[in-house]
Enzyme design. Sequence first.
Site, mmCIF file in Angstrom:
data_model
loop_
_atom_site.group_PDB
_atom_site.id
_atom_site.type_symbol
_atom_site.label_atom_id
_atom_site.label_comp_id
_atom_site.label_asym_id
_atom_site.label_seq_id
_atom_site.Cartn_x
_atom_site.Cartn_y
_atom_site.Cartn_z
ATOM 1 N N GLN A 42 0.801 -1.216 0.000
ATOM 2 C CA GLN A 42 0.000 0.000 0.000
ATOM 3 C C GLN A 42 0.840 1.275 0.000
ATOM 4 O OE1 GLN A 42 -2.640 -1.387 3.476
ATOM 5 N NE2 GLN A 42 -4.068 -0.268 2.186
ATOM 6 N N ARG A 103 3.640 0.175 12.836
ATOM 7 C CA ARG A 103 3.281 -1.133 12.305
ATOM 8 C C ARG A 103 3.434 -1.098 10.786
ATOM 9 N NH1 ARG A 103 -2.364 -3.771 10.762
ATOM 10 N NH2 ARG A 103 -1.461 -5.688 9.971
ATOM 11 N N HIS A 149 0.840 -9.243 4.286
ATOM 12 C CA HIS A 149 -0.320 -8.361 4.122
ATOM 13 C C HIS A 149 -0.702 -8.408 2.644
ATOM 14 C CE1 HIS A 149 -2.464 -4.723 6.112
ATOM 15 N NE2 HIS A 149 -3.052 -4.924 4.944
ATOM 16 N N ASN A 195 -2.128 -10.598 8.104
ATOM 17 C CA ASN A 195 -3.140 -9.566 8.248
ATOM 18 C C ASN A 195 -4.425 -10.035 7.593
ATOM 19 O OD1 ASN A 195 -3.858 -6.575 8.751
ATOM 20 N ND2 ASN A 195 -4.495 -6.910 6.636
ATOM 21 N N GLU A 196 -5.486 -10.155 8.366
ATOM 22 C CA GLU A 196 -6.833 -10.394 7.855
ATOM 23 C C GLU A 196 -6.920 -11.532 6.840
ATOM 24 O OE1 GLU A 196 -8.451 -6.714 6.441
ATOM 25 O OE2 GLU A 196 -8.272 -5.733 8.373
ATOM 26 N N ASN A 325 -8.232 -5.826 13.823
ATOM 27 C CA ASN A 325 -8.501 -4.695 12.931
ATOM 28 C C ASN A 325 -10.004 -4.503 12.901
ATOM 29 O OD1 ASN A 325 -5.802 -4.740 12.260
ATOM 30 N ND2 ASN A 325 -6.117 -5.385 10.131
ATOM 31 N N TYR A 327 -13.295 -1.507 11.915
ATOM 32 C CA TYR A 327 -13.609 -0.218 11.313
ATOM 33 C C TYR A 327 -14.985 0.307 11.676
ATOM 34 C CZ TYR A 327 -9.285 -0.440 8.696
ATOM 35 O OH TYR A 327 -7.951 -0.465 8.378
ATOM 36 N N GLU A 392 -5.360 -1.967 13.648
ATOM 37 C CA GLU A 392 -5.863 -1.009 12.647
ATOM 38 C C GLU A 392 -7.225 -0.501 13.077
ATOM 39 O OE1 GLU A 392 -6.402 -2.338 8.552
ATOM 40 O OE2 GLU A 392 -4.371 -3.147 8.596
HETATM 41 C C1 BGC Z 1 -6.774 -3.620 5.511
HETATM 42 C C2 BGC Z 1 -5.991 -2.388 5.116
HETATM 43 C C3 BGC Z 1 -6.874 -1.417 4.371
HETATM 44 C C4 BGC Z 1 -8.089 -1.092 5.202
HETATM 45 C C5 BGC Z 1 -9.033 -0.066 4.601
HETATM 46 C C6 BGC Z 1 -8.143 -3.276 6.070
HETATM 47 O O1 BGC Z 1 -8.991 -4.354 5.926
HETATM 48 O O2 BGC Z 1 -6.026 -4.382 6.416
HETATM 49 O O3 BGC Z 1 -4.895 -2.796 4.340
HETATM 50 O O4 BGC Z 1 -6.176 -0.257 4.043
HETATM 51 O O5 BGC Z 1 -8.807 -2.267 5.399
HETATM 52 O O6 BGC Z 1 -9.493 -0.456 3.351
#
Ligand code: BGC
Length: 501
Positions: A42, A103, A149, A195-196, A325, A327, A392
């Site tokens: 990224q 990180r 990742h 990661n995920e 992680n 959101y 995250e």
């Molecule tokens: C990922 C990141 C990504 C973020 C927002 C997450 O699921 O780990 O790499 O930037 O989502 O899209």
Amino acid sequence: MTIVSSSHGYLAFRGEPTAYLFRQAPALPTDFLFGFATAAAQIEGGGAEAEKASGRGDSIWDEFCDRPGNIRDGSHVKRTCNHLEKYKEDIALMKSLGANSYRFSISWPRVIPLGGKGDPVNQKGINFYNNLVDECLKVGLVPFVTLYHWDLPLELFKRYGGWLNKERIVEDYTYYAKTCFELFGNRVKHWLTFNEPWCTAVLGHGIGQFAPGHVSNTEPWIVGQSLMIAHASASKLYMREYKAKQGGMIGITLNGDWTDPYDESPENVEAAQRKMDFAVGWFADVIYLGRYPQSMIDILGDRLPQFSREELDLLKDSSEFYGCNTYTTNTIKATRTKDEFAGYTTMAFDKPDGTEIGITAQLGWLRDVPWGFRRLLNYLYQRYNKPIYMTENAISIADDHTSIRTCHTNDEGRVQYYDGYTQALKEAVQIDGVDVRSYFGFMDNFEWASGLVPRFGSVYVDYETFERTPKDSATSLMKVCSFGFPSSYSKSSSTDTATAL
Ligand code: BGC
């Protein structure tokens, strides 16, 4: 508060977090880590020429970006934020903003361009990560390193299908991980194997939105198993051969958002748990509890690959913490017809009284819902009983991505998001007694299939000039972390506590 019994008998937390489950609420450890999170694919790329000269092999994302239509704005992993050249500046900026950790991920094809056990290493790539780690340590940022990742060496995909071939990929990934422990483990003390994995399995092999772009209702479950075994193989190797002499820790980081039942009807309460099973439990139940969630077994039947006794032994105690992680939060309803990957549920934000949860963001799937974050932390801690590293948390706010914006630094919506989420984190720790040990925000970068369009970052990146400008949220987030949380990383025992919060 409602306690629902999940389908296989574990008590799942659903409802208001309460302190009474814990005798004494601990404060944050003095070595609480906070800062910014990135991933190699990224941010590293400074352009096709520079990437070629760097000796990095192609990953499946290079090939995916080459295919027209896959990336929303036609951008490419080869040209993102030029971290490869600007890493010192980036590290200095993070430090000046107040972070105590960084990180980042190591790009497998930058270290081993073809990816396989016995394939040659790329000395330039090794030098880059040596310099990156050294620079972090020089300024006082704790390097928190992800081994994978999403940027699988393309060659391994061509050779044997990548994650679809469990035996071969586990061998190659373990070799790559060993190479990293050997090269960087004397200085890196925090490792994440993956990661995920959900994204690799479902977005990459189920709905085709991510590389390698496969659409299938069988591949994700196979890929998921390969990822888990590869995780366990590498982490057990670390525990066996490196942990004692290098003194670090290793775990996996999973994505998962809080799932709030649309209403209190048993079918929607069950659906919310089922959605959590498919998003989080798929990996976390296997790794921390030793079995798939029953709801997945019921729905997927023999499409869900079984684990052998040896594999289950390998998986047991393979993650020393829970990497998280997250959101957003969704309201969940049961559905019979749609979306097997979500366990036949629908995700939305609406409530029966006609209101909606959360503040809207730039992307439709994302809303600012801090109370959901607190519930998620409680759920994860109660179910898996591991210290949680938040790896995250970020938001892409409305308008933040438009190039016509004159003021890139005013990101009030993100300031508000971080205020709410860090407050929720404090409450989870101090009131509910959840053991949380880190928190990472973001900088603008290449957002995979969405290209350079959405901006999640607290640091604005001009993709023409690669210039960085901290937004308001960078200052406010790091201020909250430094004043609210202890400001300096200390090597003292994690049982030490701080009262600053
Ligand atoms: C990922 C990141 C990504 C973020 C927002 C997450 O699921 O780990 O790499 O930037 O989502 O899209």
